[in-house]
Scaffold this motif. Structure first.
Motif, PDB file in Angstrom:
ATOM      1  N   ARG A 112       0.723  -1.301   0.155  1.00  0.00           N
ATOM      2  CA  ARG A 112      -0.038   0.061   0.004  1.00  0.00           C
ATOM      3  C   ARG A 112       0.873   1.262   0.160  1.00  0.00           C
ATOM      4  O   ARG A 112       0.541   2.160  -0.532  1.00  0.00           O
ATOM      5  CB  ARG A 112      -0.875  -0.202   1.185  1.00  0.00           C
ATOM      6  N   ILE A 113       2.009   1.193   0.782  1.00  0.00           N
ATOM      7  CA  ILE A 113       2.838   2.333   1.003  1.00  0.00           C
ATOM      8  C   ILE A 113       3.518   2.564  -0.526  1.00  0.00           C
ATOM      9  O   ILE A 113       3.495   3.560  -0.933  1.00  0.00           O
ATOM     10  CB  ILE A 113       4.135   2.255   1.918  1.00  0.00           C
ATOM     11  N   THR A 114       3.897   1.583  -1.222  1.00  0.00           N
ATOM     12  CA  THR A 114       4.613   1.715  -2.317  1.00  0.00           C
ATOM     13  C   THR A 114       3.747   1.986  -3.529  1.00  0.00           C
ATOM     14  O   THR A 114       4.056   2.900  -4.601  1.00  0.00           O
ATOM     15  CB  THR A 114       5.595   0.594  -2.819  1.00  0.00           C
ATOM     16  N   GLN A 115       2.720   1.694  -3.597  1.00  0.00           N
ATOM     17  CA  GLN A 115       1.529   2.142  -4.346  1.00  0.00           C
ATOM     18  C   GLN A 115       1.099   3.511  -4.204  1.00  0.00           C
ATOM     19  O   GLN A 115       0.892   4.244  -5.493  1.00  0.00           O
ATOM     20  CB  GLN A 115       0.235   1.210  -4.431  1.00  0.00           C
ATOM     21  N   ARG A 116       1.086   3.968  -3.125  1.00  0.00           N
ATOM     22  CA  ARG A 116       0.722   5.339  -3.089  1.00  0.00           C
ATOM     23  C   ARG A 116       1.595   6.583  -3.081  1.00  0.00           C
ATOM     24  O   ARG A 116       1.281   7.629  -3.631  1.00  0.00           O
ATOM     25  CB  ARG A 116      -0.008   5.693  -1.423  1.00  0.00           C
ATOM     26  N   LEU A 117       3.015   5.861  -3.034  1.00  0.00           N
ATOM     27  CA  LEU A 117       3.995   6.996  -3.440  1.00  0.00           C
ATOM     28  C   LEU A 117       4.262   7.322  -4.962  1.00  0.00           C
ATOM     29  O   LEU A 117       4.168   6.300  -5.434  1.00  0.00           O
ATOM     30  CB  LEU A 117       5.347   6.402  -2.853  1.00  0.00           C
ATOM     31  N   ASP A 120       8.181  10.813  -7.361  1.00  0.00           N
ATOM     32  CA  ASP A 120       9.001  11.892  -6.714  1.00  0.00           C
ATOM     33  C   ASP A 120       8.960  11.622  -5.325  1.00  0.00           C
ATOM     34  O   ASP A 120       9.551  12.274  -4.615  1.00  0.00           O
ATOM     35  CB  ASP A 120       8.633  13.211  -7.114  1.00  0.00           C
ATOM     36  N   GLY A 121       8.467  10.330  -4.758  1.00  0.00           N
ATOM     37  CA  GLY A 121       8.332  10.121  -3.296  1.00  0.00           C
ATOM     38  C   GLY A 121       7.278  10.846  -2.535  1.00  0.00           C
ATOM     39  O   GLY A 121       7.454  10.534  -1.281  1.00  0.00           O
ATOM     40  N   THR A 122       6.425  11.635  -3.139  1.00  0.00           N
ATOM     41  CA  THR A 122       5.282  12.310  -2.061  1.00  0.00           C
ATOM     42  C   THR A 122       4.041  11.560  -2.407  1.00  0.00           C
ATOM     43  O   THR A 122       3.930  10.563  -3.403  1.00  0.00           O
ATOM     44  CB  THR A 122       5.131  13.583  -2.741  1.00  0.00           C
ATOM     45  N   PRO A 123       3.316  11.410  -1.203  1.00  0.00           N
ATOM     46  CA  PRO A 123       1.940  10.479  -1.260  1.00  0.00           C
ATOM     47  C   PRO A 123       0.962  11.137  -2.289  1.00  0.00           C
ATOM     48  O   PRO A 123       0.898  12.166  -2.407  1.00  0.00           O
ATOM     49  CB  PRO A 123       1.562  10.617   0.249  1.00  0.00           C
TER      50      PRO A 123
END
Length: 123
Positions: A112-117, A120-123
């Motif tokens: 979930r974290i990697t899909q949302r980023l 450029d690394g922002t959510p």
């Protein structure tokens, strides 16, 4: 506040008091979600791996920390260890059923974290 020691096994249907400092379940949670424990569980989610494969797949972990983390996860029953009597010995690690149960929600969290980023690394 609860007093005494929680290191004994509880009966069927009973639960550990995870807020008790001596709770066995709390130790497993601490080890499985430690800085390196979570990465070991995620790395082993698809395949059993040998020590050097784990070390190479988890960037930034030292051999000492990997060995320490694996020892703890094996003691907790989350990871199994198989040593083949070769020279040098080949040691393979994999997730136990318990480790898969614990690793699944951690993998979901990671996904979930990697899909949302964004790129450029922002959510």
């Amino acid at each position: 506040m609860t007093e005494g020691v929680q290191r004994k096994r509880v009966g069927t249907g009973e639960r550990y008091d995870v807020f008790h400092s001596d709770c066995l379940a709390r130790d497993v949670v601490d080890h499985g979600t430690s800085r390196w424990g979570i990465w070991v569980l995620i790395a082993l989610r698809r395949n059993d791996l040998r020590f050097y494969e784990l070390r190479e797949s988890i960037q930034g972990i030292s051999e000492k920390m990997l060995a320490q983390t694996l020892r703890t996860l094996v003691e907790d029953g989350l990871v199994w260890r198989k040593v083949e009597p070769t020279t040098p010995p080949q040691v393979t690690y994999g997730l136990t059923g318990f480790g898969r149960d614990i690793g699944e929600p951690l993998t979901d969290l990671f996904d979930r974290i990697t899909q949302r980023l964004s790129a450029d690394g922002t959510p």
